[in-house]
Scaffold this motif. Structure first.
Motif, PDB file in Angstrom:
ATOM      1  N   UNK A   1       0.852  -1.193   0.000  1.00  0.00           N
ATOM      2  CA  UNK A   1       0.000   0.000   0.000  1.00  0.00           C
ATOM      3  C   UNK A   1       0.885   1.239   0.000  1.00  0.00           C
ATOM      4  N   UNK A   2       0.431   2.272  -0.711  1.00  0.00           N
ATOM      5  CA  UNK A   2       1.169   3.538  -0.698  1.00  0.00           C
ATOM      6  C   UNK A   2       0.698   4.363   0.498  1.00  0.00           C
ATOM      7  N   UNK A   3       1.640   4.737   1.345  1.00  0.00           N
ATOM      8  CA  UNK A   3       1.303   5.444   2.574  1.00  0.00           C
ATOM      9  C   UNK A   3       2.209   6.667   2.720  1.00  0.00           C
ATOM     10  N   UNK A   4       1.603   7.787   3.100  1.00  0.00           N
ATOM     11  CA  UNK A   4       2.367   9.021   3.344  1.00  0.00           C
ATOM     12  C   UNK A   4       2.801   9.069   4.807  1.00  0.00           C
ATOM     13  N   UNK A   5       3.909   9.757   5.102  1.00  0.00           N
ATOM     14  CA  UNK A   5       4.349   9.849   6.493  1.00  0.00           C
ATOM     15  C   UNK A   5       3.514  10.841   7.299  1.00  0.00           C
ATOM     16  N   UNK A   6       3.168  10.452   8.493  1.00  0.00           N
ATOM     17  CA  UNK A   6       2.569  11.346   9.486  1.00  0.00           C
ATOM     18  C   UNK A   6       2.623  10.620  10.822  1.00  0.00           C
ATOM     19  N   UNK A   7       2.188  11.271  11.868  1.00  0.00           N
ATOM     20  CA  UNK A   7       2.284  10.673  13.195  1.00  0.00           C
ATOM     21  C   UNK A   7       1.450   9.401  13.292  1.00  0.00           C
ATOM     22  N   UNK A   8       0.233   9.435  12.756  1.00  0.00           N
ATOM     23  CA  UNK A   8      -0.649   8.271  12.837  1.00  0.00           C
ATOM     24  C   UNK A   8      -0.060   7.070  12.113  1.00  0.00           C
ATOM     25  N   UNK A   9       0.444   7.281  10.888  1.00  0.00           N
ATOM     26  CA  UNK A   9       0.980   6.156  10.119  1.00  0.00           C
ATOM     27  C   UNK A   9       2.284   5.631  10.713  1.00  0.00           C
ATOM     28  N   UNK A  10       3.052   6.498  11.378  1.00  0.00           N
ATOM     29  CA  UNK A  10       4.271   6.047  12.050  1.00  0.00           C
ATOM     30  C   UNK A  10       3.920   5.228  13.290  1.00  0.00           C
ATOM     31  N   UNK A  11       2.903   5.675  14.031  1.00  0.00           N
ATOM     32  CA  UNK A  11       2.452   4.925  15.203  1.00  0.00           C
ATOM     33  C   UNK A  11       1.968   3.536  14.818  1.00  0.00           C
ATOM     34  N   UNK A  12       1.255   3.447  13.701  1.00  0.00           N
ATOM     35  CA  UNK A  12       0.779   2.146  13.223  1.00  0.00           C
ATOM     36  C   UNK A  12       1.948   1.212  12.937  1.00  0.00           C
ATOM     37  N   UNK A  13       2.964   1.747  12.285  1.00  0.00           N
ATOM     38  CA  UNK A  13       4.111   0.921  11.912  1.00  0.00           C
ATOM     39  C   UNK A  13       4.890   0.438  13.128  1.00  0.00           C
ATOM     40  N   UNK A  14       5.000   1.288  14.145  1.00  0.00           N
ATOM     41  CA  UNK A  14       5.821   0.949  15.305  1.00  0.00           C
ATOM     42  C   UNK A  14       5.040   0.264  16.427  1.00  0.00           C
ATOM     43  N   UNK A  15       3.734   0.084  16.213  1.00  0.00           N
ATOM     44  CA  UNK A  15       2.880  -0.460  17.281  1.00  0.00           C
ATOM     45  C   UNK A  15       3.296  -1.860  17.720  1.00  0.00           C
ATOM     46  N   UNK A  16       3.784  -2.657  16.802  1.00  0.00           N
ATOM     47  CA  UNK A  16       4.087  -4.053  17.121  1.00  0.00           C
ATOM     48  C   UNK A  16       5.564  -4.324  17.384  1.00  0.00           C
ATOM     49  N   UNK A  17       6.366  -3.273  17.511  1.00  0.00           N
ATOM     50  CA  UNK A  17       7.793  -3.472  17.771  1.00  0.00           C
ATOM     51  C   UNK A  17       7.986  -4.130  19.138  1.00  0.00           C
ATOM     52  N   UNK A  18       8.791  -5.178  19.168  1.00  0.00           N
ATOM     53  CA  UNK A  18       9.102  -5.867  20.411  1.00  0.00           C
ATOM     54  C   UNK A  18      10.490  -5.436  20.898  1.00  0.00           C
ATOM     55  N   UNK A  19      10.574  -4.950  22.132  1.00  0.00           N
ATOM     56  CA  UNK A  19      11.831  -4.474  22.681  1.00  0.00           C
ATOM     57  C   UNK A  19      12.499  -5.578  23.496  1.00  0.00           C
ATOM     58  N   UNK A  20      13.681  -6.031  23.075  1.00  0.00           N
ATOM     59  CA  UNK A  20      14.399  -7.037  23.857  1.00  0.00           C
ATOM     60  C   UNK A  20      15.008  -6.419  25.108  1.00  0.00           C
ATOM     61  N   UNK A  21      15.756  -7.209  25.849  1.00  0.00           N
ATOM     62  CA  UNK A  21      16.329  -6.732  27.109  1.00  0.00           C
ATOM     63  C   UNK A  21      17.246  -5.536  26.926  1.00  0.00           C
ATOM     64  N   UNK A  22      17.957  -5.486  25.785  1.00  0.00           N
ATOM     65  CA  UNK A  22      18.877  -4.357  25.561  1.00  0.00           C
ATOM     66  C   UNK A  22      18.224  -3.206  24.808  1.00  0.00           C
ATOM     67  N   UNK A  23      16.909  -3.303  24.540  1.00  0.00           N
ATOM     68  CA  UNK A  23      16.103  -2.251  23.894  1.00  0.00           C
ATOM     69  C   UNK A  23      16.526  -1.958  22.445  1.00  0.00           C
ATOM     70  N   UNK A  24      17.310  -2.842  21.852  1.00  0.00           N
ATOM     71  CA  UNK A  24      17.788  -2.629  20.483  1.00  0.00           C
ATOM     72  C   UNK A  24      16.794  -3.280  19.515  1.00  0.00           C
ATOM     73  N   UNK A  25      15.839  -2.487  19.046  1.00  0.00           N
ATOM     74  CA  UNK A  25      14.758  -3.001  18.201  1.00  0.00           C
ATOM     75  C   UNK A  25      14.715  -2.240  16.887  1.00  0.00           C
ATOM     76  N   UNK A  26      14.236  -2.914  15.832  1.00  0.00           N
ATOM     77  CA  UNK A  26      14.158  -2.300  14.507  1.00  0.00           C
ATOM     78  C   UNK A  26      12.823  -2.655  13.855  1.00  0.00           C
ATOM     79  N   UNK A  27      12.377  -1.803  12.950  1.00  0.00           N
ATOM     80  CA  UNK A  27      11.208  -2.093  12.121  1.00  0.00           C
ATOM     81  C   UNK A  27      11.583  -1.692  10.706  1.00  0.00           C
ATOM     82  N   UNK A  28      11.736  -2.675   9.816  1.00  0.00           N
ATOM     83  CA  UNK A  28      12.278  -2.360   8.491  1.00  0.00           C
ATOM     84  C   UNK A  28      11.230  -2.292   7.381  1.00  0.00           C
ATOM     85  N   UNK A  29      10.063  -2.916   7.580  1.00  0.00           N
ATOM     86  CA  UNK A  29       9.063  -2.890   6.510  1.00  0.00           C
ATOM     87  C   UNK A  29       7.704  -3.325   7.029  1.00  0.00           C
TER      88      UNK A  29
END
Length: 341
Positions: free
Chosen positions: A245-273
């Motif tokens: 899907x084509x999506x423009x950047x904004x706060x809402x769409x960024x929150x959606x993308x990062x909602x499921x990020x899992x933070x390990x013990x060292x807090x080093x987490x990534x979301x690539x796509x």
């Protein structure tokens, strides 16, 4: 005469007490020095300004020199804390005397901003983005761009890619995403704070430098933290997420993308796509050396981190940054409380 001398002595004593009180107050104030990422610069400036109201005894000086510089200065011990949008590697962390903690403070979108007067709502596929930033797609009316933008009048002028001149966490977020969606890009450029770009690309220092170059360069295109695109009145392209899907950047769409990020013990987490929301997103971290220069600095660091991850989070939305989940924030605060000496 006795009265006058007595009065004079009283005045001298009063002045001495005032001077002594001022000196003690100055001694009680702790100054923390930090340096690093330009991605969270607007947010950290706000944090520092607001925190000062409730903690006047702590002064924080932050220099936005880029994530690469923040990592280097953390390793060299020339700052009390660093900042980076690219999490330190194990090898980098091992170089910090006494150890280091990576503390997430916010997340946000990296815009693909462009300067094409009269062209709004530009859509850029993964293949097109890869082609542009590997130097293979060179004109704005290239058939691959026209295909997804049939209603737009695209010029035949040259595409002028604009990238970072310094070691950059924003560059890492962008190249990490691109390497995940394009084998061609991964092979030619790869994911890095200091990618090997084509020799013909324009380069700007920090997010402010890249945003400024895009603004003054017709045909320019580059990647900047979303807040910098907004502040400079730049148009941002819609790009493909993991669901195509084509999506423009904004706060809402960024929150959606990062909602499921899992933070390990060292807090080093990534979301690539991400399959939901805007896909070019990343986190930003404070780099906190465990061995501080003094007990006073250690205490000030703990106060600063706790404030940023509690009271400070209310300002993230104001500047289009995502917040750190409260459970993760509490884990990070505890890590600093027990780990920093």
């Amino acid at each position: 005469m006795l009265f006058n001398n007595f009065g004079r002595l009283t005045t001298i004593a009063t002045v001495s007490v005032v001077v002594l009180g001022t000196q003690l107050a100055a001694l009680a104030q702790v100054t923390l020095s930090g340096a690093g990422a330009t991605f969270p610069q607007p947010l950290y400036e706000r944090y520092i300004r607001e925190m000062r109201k409730s903690h006047p005894d702590i002064k924080v000086n932050y220099q936005s020199i880029g994530s690469g510089g923040g990592v280097k200065q953390t390793i060299s011990g020339t700052v009390d804390f660093g900042a980076s949008d690219a999490a330190m590697t194990d090898a980098e962390m091992a170089k910090v005397k006494g150890g280091v903690l990576l503390i997430p403070t916010a997340g946000g979108a990296v815009s693909v901003a462009y300067n094409l007067p009269g062209v709004k709502g530009l859509k850029l596929s993964n293949a097109v983005l890869s082609g542009i930033f590997t130097g293979k797609i060179t004109t704005w009316n290239d058939p691959q761009i026209v295909k997804d933008n049939k209603s737009a009048t695209l010029p035949s002028s040259a595409i002028k890619p604009i990238v970072r001149a310094d070691g950059s966490g924003t560059a890492f977020i962008f190249t990490n995403h691109m390497s995940a969606v394009s084998p061609e890009f991964k092979s030619a450029v790869g994911a890095s704070k200091e990618p090997k770009w084509s020799s013909g690309f324009l380069k700007g220092k920090g997010n402010p430098g890249v945003a400024s170059l895009i603004k003054q360069t017709p045909g320019g295109i580059g990647f900047v933290e979303y807040e910098f695109a907004l502040k400079n009145g730049l148009s941002s392209a819609s790009v493909q997420n993991g669901s195509k899907q084509y999506v423009a950047p904004n706060l809402k769409s960024a929150n959606l993308a990062l909602a499921d990020v899992q933070f390990p013990a060292n807090f080093r987490a990534f979301d690539v796509n991400s399959k939901q929301g805007y896909p070019i997103v990343g986190l930003t971290w404070l780099l906190i050396p465990k061995a501080q220069k003094s007990p006073a600095k250690a205490a000030a660091i703990k106060t600063m981190v706790k404030w940023m991850l509690t009271s400070g989070q209310q300002f993230n939305d104001d500047l289009n940054f995502t917040s750190i989940p409260s459970g993760v924030a509490q884990r990070a605060i505890q890590a600093v409380e027990t780990g920093v000496k």
